[in-house]
Design a protein around this motif. Structure first.
Motif, PDB file in Angstrom:
ATOM      1  N   GLY A 131       6.872  -4.330  -1.074  1.00  0.00           N
ATOM      2  CA  GLY A 131       5.932  -3.849  -2.073  1.00  0.00           C
ATOM      3  C   GLY A 131       5.221  -2.562  -1.695  1.00  0.00           C
ATOM      4  N   MET A 132       5.830  -1.759  -0.832  1.00  0.00           N
ATOM      5  CA  MET A 132       5.213  -0.520  -0.370  1.00  0.00           C
ATOM      6  C   MET A 132       5.553   0.648  -1.289  1.00  0.00           C
ATOM      7  SD  MET A 132       3.432  -0.946   2.437  1.00  0.00           S
ATOM      8  CE  MET A 132       3.396   0.706   3.140  1.00  0.00           C
ATOM      9  N   GLY A 133       4.733   1.705  -1.216  1.00  0.00           N
ATOM     10  CA  GLY A 133       5.050   2.979  -1.835  1.00  0.00           C
ATOM     11  C   GLY A 133       5.081   4.069  -0.776  1.00  0.00           C
ATOM     12  N   PHE A 134       6.142   4.862  -0.770  1.00  0.00           N
ATOM     13  CA  PHE A 134       6.266   5.997   0.156  1.00  0.00           C
ATOM     14  C   PHE A 134       6.558   7.239  -0.682  1.00  0.00           C
ATOM     15  CE2 PHE A 134       7.469   2.308   2.630  1.00  0.00           C
ATOM     16  CZ  PHE A 134       6.937   2.534   3.892  1.00  0.00           C
ATOM     17  N   ILE A 135       5.825   8.321  -0.435  1.00  0.00           N
ATOM     18  CA  ILE A 135       6.000   9.521  -1.240  1.00  0.00           C
ATOM     19  C   ILE A 135       5.670  10.778  -0.437  1.00  0.00           C
ATOM     20  CG2 ILE A 135       3.642   9.337  -2.159  1.00  0.00           C
ATOM     21  CD1 ILE A 135       4.761  10.525  -4.798  1.00  0.00           C
ATOM     22  N   TYR A 136       6.425  11.811  -0.671  1.00  0.00           N
ATOM     23  CA  TYR A 136       6.210  13.152  -0.108  1.00  0.00           C
ATOM     24  C   TYR A 136       6.127  13.141   1.424  1.00  0.00           C
ATOM     25  CZ  TYR A 136       6.302  16.721  -3.655  1.00  0.00           C
ATOM     26  OH  TYR A 136       6.749  17.644  -4.566  1.00  0.00           O
ATOM     27  N   LEU A 137       7.034  12.391   2.020  1.00  0.00           N
ATOM     28  CA  LEU A 137       7.219  12.368   3.467  1.00  0.00           C
ATOM     29  C   LEU A 137       8.602  12.935   3.771  1.00  0.00           C
ATOM     30  CD1 LEU A 137       5.988   8.729   3.714  1.00  0.00           C
ATOM     31  CD2 LEU A 137       4.800  10.612   4.876  1.00  0.00           C
ATOM     32  N   GLU A 138       8.738  13.683   4.840  1.00  0.00           N
ATOM     33  CA  GLU A 138      10.077  14.158   5.201  1.00  0.00           C
ATOM     34  C   GLU A 138      10.981  12.978   5.535  1.00  0.00           C
ATOM     35  OE1 GLU A 138      12.243  17.316   8.240  1.00  0.00           O
ATOM     36  OE2 GLU A 138      10.165  17.644   7.604  1.00  0.00           O
ATOM     37  N   ASN A 139      10.405  11.948   6.157  1.00  0.00           N
ATOM     38  CA  ASN A 139      11.115  10.695   6.424  1.00  0.00           C
ATOM     39  C   ASN A 139      10.175   9.543   6.110  1.00  0.00           C
ATOM     40  OD1 ASN A 139      13.747  11.525   8.076  1.00  0.00           O
ATOM     41  ND2 ASN A 139      12.054  12.778   8.813  1.00  0.00           N
ATOM     42  N   ALA A 140      10.608   8.646   5.256  1.00  0.00           N
ATOM     43  CA  ALA A 140       9.746   7.518   4.909  1.00  0.00           C
ATOM     44  C   ALA A 140       9.792   6.444   5.986  1.00  0.00           C
ATOM     45  CB  ALA A 140      10.159   6.939   3.561  1.00  0.00           C
ATOM     46  N   LEU A 141      10.974   5.866   6.215  1.00  0.00           N
ATOM     47  CA  LEU A 141      11.152   4.785   7.187  1.00  0.00           C
ATOM     48  C   LEU A 141      12.286   5.127   8.133  1.00  0.00           C
ATOM     49  CD1 LEU A 141      11.000   1.484   5.065  1.00  0.00           C
ATOM     50  CD2 LEU A 141       9.456   2.114   6.908  1.00  0.00           C
ATOM     51  N   THR A 142      11.991   5.182   9.425  1.00  0.00           N
ATOM     52  CA  THR A 142      13.035   5.344  10.438  1.00  0.00           C
ATOM     53  C   THR A 142      12.859   4.218  11.444  1.00  0.00           C
ATOM     54  OG1 THR A 142      13.072   7.747  10.167  1.00  0.00           O
ATOM     55  CG2 THR A 142      14.061   6.846  12.163  1.00  0.00           C
ATOM     56  N   ILE A 143      13.877   3.376  11.567  1.00  0.00           N
ATOM     57  CA  ILE A 143      13.753   2.156  12.362  1.00  0.00           C
ATOM     58  C   ILE A 143      14.931   2.074  13.320  1.00  0.00           C
ATOM     59  CG2 ILE A 143      13.593  -0.353  12.275  1.00  0.00           C
ATOM     60  CD1 ILE A 143      12.524  -0.027   9.393  1.00  0.00           C
ATOM     61  N   HIS A 144      14.638   1.966  14.602  1.00  0.00           N
ATOM     62  CA  HIS A 144      15.659   1.844  15.627  1.00  0.00           C
ATOM     63  C   HIS A 144      15.835   0.380  16.040  1.00  0.00           C
ATOM     64  CE1 HIS A 144      14.746   6.147  15.991  1.00  0.00           C
ATOM     65  NE2 HIS A 144      15.899   6.283  16.603  1.00  0.00           N
ATOM     66  N   PHE A 176       0.845  -1.189   0.000  1.00  0.00           N
ATOM     67  CA  PHE A 176       0.000   0.000   0.000  1.00  0.00           C
ATOM     68  C   PHE A 176       0.881   1.239   0.000  1.00  0.00           C
ATOM     69  CE2 PHE A 176       0.444  -1.032   4.514  1.00  0.00           C
ATOM     70  CZ  PHE A 176       0.554   0.194   5.156  1.00  0.00           C
ATOM     71  N   CYS A 177       0.270   2.394  -0.136  1.00  0.00           N
ATOM     72  CA  CYS A 177       0.981   3.658  -0.292  1.00  0.00           C
ATOM     73  C   CYS A 177       0.784   4.527   0.938  1.00  0.00           C
ATOM     74  CB  CYS A 177       0.463   4.379  -1.535  1.00  0.00           C
ATOM     75  SG  CYS A 177       1.196   6.012  -1.823  1.00  0.00           S
ATOM     76  N   ILE A 178       1.865   5.154   1.403  1.00  0.00           N
ATOM     77  CA  ILE A 178       1.789   6.179   2.449  1.00  0.00           C
ATOM     78  C   ILE A 178       2.247   7.485   1.819  1.00  0.00           C
ATOM     79  CG2 ILE A 178       2.522   6.897   4.744  1.00  0.00           C
ATOM     80  CD1 ILE A 178       3.082   4.015   5.441  1.00  0.00           C
ATOM     81  N   ASP A 179       1.346   8.439   1.745  1.00  0.00           N
ATOM     82  CA  ASP A 179       1.553   9.684   1.007  1.00  0.00           C
ATOM     83  C   ASP A 179       1.487  10.862   1.975  1.00  0.00           C
ATOM     84  OD1 ASP A 179       1.527  11.845  -0.726  1.00  0.00           O
ATOM     85  OD2 ASP A 179      -0.209  11.190  -1.883  1.00  0.00           O
ATOM     86  N   GLY A 180       2.593  11.639   2.028  1.00  0.00           N
ATOM     87  CA  GLY A 180       2.627  12.822   2.888  1.00  0.00           C
ATOM     88  C   GLY A 180       1.947  14.039   2.306  1.00  0.00           C
ATOM     89  N   LEU A 181       1.464  13.948   1.084  1.00  0.00           N
ATOM     90  CA  LEU A 181       0.604  14.928   0.422  1.00  0.00           C
ATOM     91  C   LEU A 181       1.319  16.195  -0.032  1.00  0.00           C
ATOM     92  CD1 LEU A 181      -2.664  14.700   2.575  1.00  0.00           C
ATOM     93  CD2 LEU A 181      -2.276  13.808   0.273  1.00  0.00           C
ATOM     94  N   HIS A 182       1.861  16.961   0.889  1.00  0.00           N
ATOM     95  CA  HIS A 182       2.456  18.255   0.544  1.00  0.00           C
ATOM     96  C   HIS A 182       3.722  18.478   1.363  1.00  0.00           C
ATOM     97  CE1 HIS A 182      -1.133  19.703  -1.625  1.00  0.00           C
ATOM     98  NE2 HIS A 182      -1.844  19.149  -0.653  1.00  0.00           N
ATOM     99  N   PHE A 183       4.697  19.173   0.763  1.00  0.00           N
ATOM    100  CA  PHE A 183       5.785  19.744   1.535  1.00  0.00           C
ATOM    101  C   PHE A 183       5.430  21.189   1.891  1.00  0.00           C
ATOM    102  CE2 PHE A 183       8.584  16.543  -0.785  1.00  0.00           C
ATOM    103  CZ  PHE A 183       8.616  15.682   0.299  1.00  0.00           C
ATOM    104  N   THR A 184       6.194  21.755   2.800  1.00  0.00           N
ATOM    105  CA  THR A 184       5.878  23.089   3.301  1.00  0.00           C
ATOM    106  C   THR A 184       7.093  24.009   3.168  1.00  0.00           C
ATOM    107  OG1 THR A 184       6.481  22.378   5.548  1.00  0.00           O
ATOM    108  CG2 THR A 184       4.155  22.221   4.934  1.00  0.00           C
TER     109      THR A 184
END
Length: 463
Positions: free
Chosen positions: A183-196, A143-151
């Motif tokens: 199989g993911m989609g990441f778009i228009y996020l300041e950070n897509a994946l951050t994993i500790h 699935f897709c996670i979309d941050g929509l807009h930058f600022t």
């Protein structure tokens, strides 16, 4: 047999998934926790659950908190399409575009994030659980996670080109085991994946692009892999970043511009970077920093050329061309059989008049550098309003260019006892031979020693 551990967000009775998918998913997680209370029933007890997102748009106004193991969230399509291209097309042309927005099973991150908020607060999905055992086997699929807009960020750039909005796709705050992102989609996020603190993490076959930073493995970790992804970060961030990891496999990724780095490792040991195609508009493409040691960097293709798309023309990552496309602060690393294409205009080299560097050994000892091939060409940089056409034209421009002087390997005084074989001619390798071993690539017309000719005679080396 129908399982009561399978959930469809469109049929769940709590909340409206179109208006706030976060409320719906949190309610489902609460149901799983309420029903699965016993951790030991007939050699089982907590199987977790599957949450399904059919194709559609789901706005997220409430952060999802995941604190259970064995949870899979899956959709039916990563739905990526370029938002950057759309936002740089005049709006009067939008009615003529076939699609405007990403599709598939798409989550629209619409969190209100304050300017002083931490990264975890701006995450669509926060995974956090303390205690033992670690949270395990959480999966995000298709699935897709979309941050929509930058600022706006105070620069002269249009807001949609800043790569800043305080939004993160998935933030994993706790130690974890066997997580999967496929199989993911990441778009228009300041950070897509951050994993500790990841153990046996798999990030495979995803499309992660037009994000400030794409993949960041923070804290520490082991035995994880980043494989077969299409990745491209913004000029402020990293495409792939990892710190304090061992046994990390980074392979078969296609990393495209315009990240400040393609692969950046800090304090990473006994890991493998291989068979990646790396493309950047800046130096500092691959960085082994903070004593990253005993790593294999092999059979990667590096392409460094210029930014051809007008909206970002002139932007860089602040590094000059002496930094190196591949730089090493560490010991006992093996750098073999990589191809470097350096295709830039001589008038754009920084500092002016310098000779650009492909591989730079900055600190450490005992590194082995062998059979790397560097092709350097001097081209006239052009730009275009069309992103796709400009980039394809730049990629295919292989003929009609002049050669460019290049330092294939530079060894700083703080890096010693290294071995450099067949990775540049004598004139192309800058090294102190008293503290390092060098076998230069033979130049055209040079014979290294007596050889037998076809007539049985012995030819002497040319002087």
């Amino acid at each position: 047999m129908t399982s009561n551990n399978y959930y469809d967000v469109t049929t769940w009775p709590v909340g409206n998934p179109a208006e706030d998918i976060g409320e719906v998913i949190n309610s489902i997680i609460a149901d799983i926790k309420e029903r699965q209370t016993d951790s030991d029933v007939n050699d089982g007890g907590k199987p977790g659950g599957v949450i399904y997102l059919p194709p559609g748009d789901y706005r997220l106004r409430t952060q999802v908190l995941i604190d259970i193991s064995f949870l899979k969230i899956q959709g039916s399509g990563h739905g990526f399409t370029s938002s950057s291209i759309r936002y740089n097309v005049p709006q009067e042309e939008w009615p003529g575009l076939h699609e405007l927005w990403p599709g598939g099973s798409r989550i629209l991150v619409d969190l209100s994030v304050g300017s002083d908020a931490g990264q975890a607060e701006g995450a669509a999905f926060l995974i956090k659980r303390e205690g033992s055992p670690r949270v395990s086997s959480v999966e995000f699929t298709n699935f897709c996670i979309d941050g929509l807009h930058f600022t706006a960020d105070g620069s002269q750039l249009p807001a949609e080109n800043t790569y800043s909005n305080g939004r993160t796709g998935v933030f994993v705050a706790s130690a974890n085991d066997s997580f999967r992102f496929n199989g993911m989609g990441f778009i228009y996020l300041e950070n897509a994946l951050t994993i500790h603190n990841a153990d046996a993490l798999s990030i495979h076959d995803n499309f992660i692009a037009e994000c400030g930073s794409c993949i960041e493995l923070r804290g520490w970790g082991q035995a994880s892999k980043i494989t077969d992804n299409l990745i491209g970060a913004g000029f402020k961030g990293h495409s792939i970043f990892a710190e304090n990891h061992g046994g990390l496999l980074v392979t078969a990724n296609n990393v495209f511009p315009r990240g400040a780095s393609s692969i950046h490792l800090e304090g990473v040991t006994r890991s493998n970077i291989s068979n990646n195609r790396l493309h950047s508009f800046y130096p500092g493409m691959v960085v082994l920093g903070s004593n990253s040691s005993e790593n294999l960097v092999a059979t990667n293709h590096f392409l460094r050329d210029h930014e051809p798309w007008a909206p970002f023309f002139g932007i860089d990552n602040g590094l000059d061309d002496m930094h190196g496309l591949l730089s090493v602060d560490g010991s006992d690393n093996t750098l073999v059989s990589n191809h470097f294409s350096l295709v830039i205009g001589s008038d754009s080299i920084k500092p002016q008049g310098a000779t650009p560097v492909a591989i730079r050994l900055k600190e450490g000892s005992g590194n082995f550098v062998s059979t790397n091939h560097v092709v350097a060409k001097d081209v006239h940089a052009t730009s275009s309003e069309s992103c796709f056409e400009a980039q394809v034209d730049a990629l295919l421009a292989a003929r009609g260019t002049n050669s460019l002087d290049v330092t294939t390997v530079m060894v700083d005084p703080a890096s010693t006892r290294n071995t450099i074989l067949d990775s540049g001619t004598d004139a192309q390798v800058v090294v102190d031979r008293a503290s390092n071993a060098l076998r230069a690539t033979p130049g055209i017309g040079f014979l290294a020693g007596p050889v037998s000719s076809q007539m049985g005679e012995v030819s002497q080396p040319r002087q």
